[in-house]
Design an enzyme around this catalytic site. Sequence first.
Site, PDB file in Angstrom:
ATOM      1  N   ASP A 125       0.829  -1.208   0.000  1.00 30.92           N
ATOM      2  CA  ASP A 125       0.000   0.000   0.000  1.00 30.92           C
ATOM      3  C   ASP A 125       0.864   1.260   0.000  1.00 30.92           C
ATOM      4  O   ASP A 125       0.591   2.211  -0.730  1.00 30.92           O
ATOM      5  CB  ASP A 125      -0.931  -0.004   1.214  1.00 30.92           C
ATOM      6  N   ASP A 150      -5.279 -11.440   0.171  1.00 37.16           N
ATOM      7  CA  ASP A 150      -5.867 -11.660   1.506  1.00 37.16           C
ATOM      8  C   ASP A 150      -7.346 -12.009   1.405  1.00 37.16           C
ATOM      9  O   ASP A 150      -7.839 -12.845   2.169  1.00 37.16           O
ATOM     10  CB  ASP A 150      -5.679 -10.405   2.364  1.00 37.16           C
ATOM     11  N   SER A 151      -8.046 -11.387   0.465  1.00 35.38           N
ATOM     12  CA  SER A 151      -9.466 -11.701   0.285  1.00 35.38           C
ATOM     13  C   SER A 151      -9.643 -13.125  -0.228  1.00 35.38           C
ATOM     14  O   SER A 151     -10.591 -13.824   0.159  1.00 35.38           O
ATOM     15  CB  SER A 151     -10.102 -10.697  -0.685  1.00 35.38           C
ATOM     16  N   HIS A 177      -2.220  -4.514   3.538  1.00 31.98           N
ATOM     17  CA  HIS A 177      -1.795  -5.893   3.264  1.00 31.98           C
ATOM     18  C   HIS A 177      -0.706  -6.203   4.288  1.00 31.98           C
ATOM     19  O   HIS A 177       0.481  -6.139   4.005  1.00 31.98           O
ATOM     20  CB  HIS A 177      -1.261  -6.022   1.838  1.00 31.98           C
ATOM     21  N   THR A 229       6.257 -16.951  -1.071  1.00 29.58           N
ATOM     22  CA  THR A 229       4.842 -17.053  -1.453  1.00 29.58           C
ATOM     23  C   THR A 229       4.762 -16.528  -2.880  1.00 29.58           C
ATOM     24  O   THR A 229       5.270 -15.443  -3.157  1.00 29.58           O
ATOM     25  CB  THR A 229       3.925 -16.229  -0.531  1.00 29.58           C
TER      26      THR A 229
END
Length: 322
Positions: A125, A150-151, A177, A229
């Site tokens: 962000d 995340d969603s 985030h 990730t």
Amino acid sequence: MFSQRKVGIIGAGHVGSHCALSLILQGVCDEIVFVDVDKNKAQSQAFDCMDTVAFLPHRVKVKKGEIKDLKEMDIIVISVGTIDNISKNRLSELKGSLSMIKSFVPDVMKVGFKGYFIVITNPVDIVTYFVQQLSGLPHNHVIGTGTGLDSARLRRALSTKLNIDAKSIQAYMLGEHGDSQMGVFSQATINGMKLNDFLEKTEKKIDLDEVENIVAKAGWEIYSGKKSTEFGIACVCTDIIRAIYSDEKKIMACSGYLQGHYGQDGIYTGVPVIIGKHGIEKVLELELNEKESSKFNKTIEIIKKHIDIGDKILEETVCINF
């Protein structure tokens, strides 16, 4: 609008390479250019990606490039950076990330780039905010992946708890985030049915605070097992790029620029937006309850604090040469 769909990827590591692979396998673009300080790695990633083309029903060209080669790109993905595995806090990556983007964003603009930036680099962000500042591009042309991943993790967690397919769940994480992100459970639905109503009708019970914490820590849980990730975020990136190229008007969570939305102004944060050929075409405001509003305001304060820190970092930064 896009005769040849060309995507540049700055940062050819785990994330950048999997963004490329996702784009290739899904046939989203026609050309990909890798740019990295490690030119050998960029070349190797390009060759490795090209080795997949013989197995695909479509043609994609992948190559190594330089900053000057990014002029003709429609979209540039920023996936530079390193993970701070000691503090396990994305905010601690700010200094290094800002040093990197300062080293190439102005140069990308000098060669004449006029497209879209998709920012993955953490803390995303805050970095997205400074990419826009350094580039001078319209706010809707600079998009952070934000809470898109995340969603998706929230839907996965709810899917596991409820034994319901994740594709049947509509739910969002908002804000940073990072550790302070928050779930909007009051607006979550299961194929149109409010989550609370679904829980009542099915007589299921779940701890929503526990779910929220699982989602916030999911990235570090994955990292602890494989030291990276990459797959999920590559799909988020691909979704954004496809939505731009296809003018999908897709609704998804990402780092969007707030201009009075949610009572906030002048920052990027994870919120649901509509994405089409003009980038972020609209920020959507979910109705938050009192508890959710309080959590959202707290995560925004953390982002604002680190924008102030970022301003000072950029003043003192010695750039890495790309």
